[in-house]
Scaffold this active site. Structure first.
Site, PDB file in Angstrom:
ATOM      1  CG  ASP A   9      36.875  35.748  41.402  1.00 30.77           C
ATOM      2  OD1 ASP A   9      37.474  36.330  40.479  1.00 30.77           O
ATOM      3  OD2 ASP A   9      36.298  34.648  41.229  1.00 30.77           O
ATOM      4  CB  SER A  10      34.045  37.970  38.595  1.00 34.72           C
ATOM      5  OG  SER A  10      34.585  36.694  38.304  1.00 34.72           O
ATOM      6  N   GLY A  42      35.766  38.528  32.508  1.00 31.78           N
ATOM      7  CA  GLY A  42      36.759  38.232  31.478  1.00 31.78           C
ATOM      8  C   GLY A  42      36.456  38.767  30.099  1.00 31.78           C
ATOM      9  CB  CYS A  72      39.671  38.451  40.153  1.00 30.26           C
ATOM     10  SG  CYS A  72      39.011  38.641  38.484  1.00 30.26           S
ATOM     11  CD  GLU A 149      30.711  31.796  38.890  1.00 32.24           C
ATOM     12  OE1 GLU A 149      29.607  31.876  39.445  1.00 32.24           O
ATOM     13  OE2 GLU A 149      31.787  32.056  39.468  1.00 32.24           O
ATOM     14  CB  CYS A 179      41.107  32.130  35.132  1.00 37.06           C
ATOM     15  SG  CYS A 179      39.389  32.410  35.636  1.00 37.06           S
ATOM     16  CG  HIS A 181      36.056  31.010  37.952  1.00 36.76           C
ATOM     17  ND1 HIS A 181      36.352  32.318  38.241  1.00 36.76           N
ATOM     18  CD2 HIS A 181      34.726  30.854  38.194  1.00 36.76           C
ATOM     19  CE1 HIS A 181      35.235  32.943  38.622  1.00 36.76           C
ATOM     20  NE2 HIS A 181      34.241  32.073  38.611  1.00 36.76           N
TER      21      HIS A 181
HETATM   22  N1  DGL Z   1      38.175  34.331  38.380  1.00 35.56           N
HETATM   23  C1  DGL Z   1      38.470  35.414  37.560  1.00 35.56           C
HETATM   24  C2  DGL Z   1      39.873  35.465  37.043  1.00 35.56           C
HETATM   25  O1  DGL Z   1      40.760  34.995  37.727  1.00 35.56           O
HETATM   26  C3  DGL Z   1      37.413  36.028  36.707  1.00 35.56           C
HETATM   27  C4  DGL Z   1      36.710  35.222  35.710  1.00 35.56           C
HETATM   28  C5  DGL Z   1      35.626  36.039  35.022  1.00 35.56           C
HETATM   29  O2  DGL Z   1      34.802  36.624  35.723  1.00 35.56           O
HETATM   30  O3  DGL Z   1      35.632  36.067  33.781  1.00 35.56           O
HETATM   31  O4  DGL Z   1      40.154  36.014  36.012  1.00 35.56           O
END
Ligand code: DGL
Length: 272
Positions: A9-10, A42, A72, A149, A179, A181
């Site tokens: 993931d990011s 994103g 992600c 984050e 997402c 997150h």
């Molecule tokens: N967790 C990620 C997703 O599911 C990426 C969020 C990001 O880096 O903007 O899209």
């Protein structure tokens, strides 16, 4: 399975998927890569995110992973299905599982999906949900990843932003947290949408799909996790606290090594 499962993931969001995978596959080893030097994905152009995903997949392949889970949504939306042709191991994303989770949860057939700008702009969720016969309301929530984050998932700011982003949702009965997150923000999102809306994420169905493909549930086990992070290790460990903390070794990874993995793979291909 003796080779580890690669997952990326990011940032820390993919740890929500890792948790679901480990619950089903406790005997498996995992290599988790958090590209925290380049988070957020994103807001970045699709081609750039696709490039990041390829580099990471090639790097994981060099670590001899058995398969790769793109934990992600943004990378899944930008890089799949093409990424699967770039590596020699199976690759799974999180969007189809998210659609499946919503399909199972909805009763009225009116579903919402929230995600990053990249994910929502790609239209991948909207097309998939409509193809499943569901009505869709979609909304990008670009500030949510920063809240997670920065460890602000339970703040007043989170509440204000959730009210702002979710005000146009209408009478949906299911909301996809599109997402990885966002499950960290589930308490505040649930407060805003009320108990009548079911929140679903990809984590469980992704784990179900991967588990079926790699050989089924095991009752227990001692699988290990190794984390690679391209940003600071203490910051990663601190942020990961909101998802229950990091278990296993955390190895700093110079982001240039990912780019190098990309250069050598491209050069080898050109030479063939
Ligand atoms: N967790 C990620 C997703 O599911 C990426 C969020 C990001 O880096 O903007 O899209």
């Amino acid at each position: 399975m003796s080779r580890p499962i690669g997952i990326f993931d990011s940032g820390v969001g993919g740890l929500t998927v890792l948790k679901a995978l480990r619950a089903r596959l406790p005997h498996c080893d995992f290599v988790y890569l958090g590209d925290t030097a380049r988070v957020p994905y994103g807001r970045k152009p699709k081609e750039m995110v696709r490039g990041f995903a390829s580099e990471i997949a090639w790097f994981l392949e060099q670590l001899d992973v058995a398969c790769i889970v793109v934990a992600c949504n943004t990378a899944s939306a930008c890089a799949l299905p093409g990424l699967a042709d770039e590596v020699s191991v199976p690759v799974w994303g999180v969007i189809e599982p998210g659609i499946e989770a919503a399909r199972r949860a909805t009763i009225t057939g009116r579903v919402g999906v929230i995600g990053t700008k990249g994910t929502i702009a790609s239209g991948v969720y909207q097309r998939g949900l409509q193809a499943a016969g569901l009505e869709v309301w979609a909304q990008a929530c670009p500030m949510f990843v920063h809240l997670v984050e920065e460890g602000l998932a339970d703040s007043e700011d989170a509440d204000v932003l959730a009210r702002h982003y979710l005000k146009g949702r209408g009478d949906i009965d299911t909301l996809i947290l599109g997402c990885t997150h966002y499950p960290v923000l589930a308490p505040v999102i649930q407060r805003v949408v009320g108990g009548g809306v079911k929140l679903v994420s990809s984590a469980e169905v992704t784990a179900e799909v991967v588990c079926a493909a790699v050989g089924g549930d095991a009752p227990d086990g001692q699988g290990r996790v190794t984390h690679y992070v391209t940003g600071g290790v203490p910051a990663y460990q601190h942020t990961a606290e909101v998802i229950g903390g990091v278990e296993g070794k955390v190895i700093p990874l110079d982001v240039n090594r990912l780019a190098d993995a990309g250069v050598s793979v491209r050069a080898n291909r050109a030479a063939i």
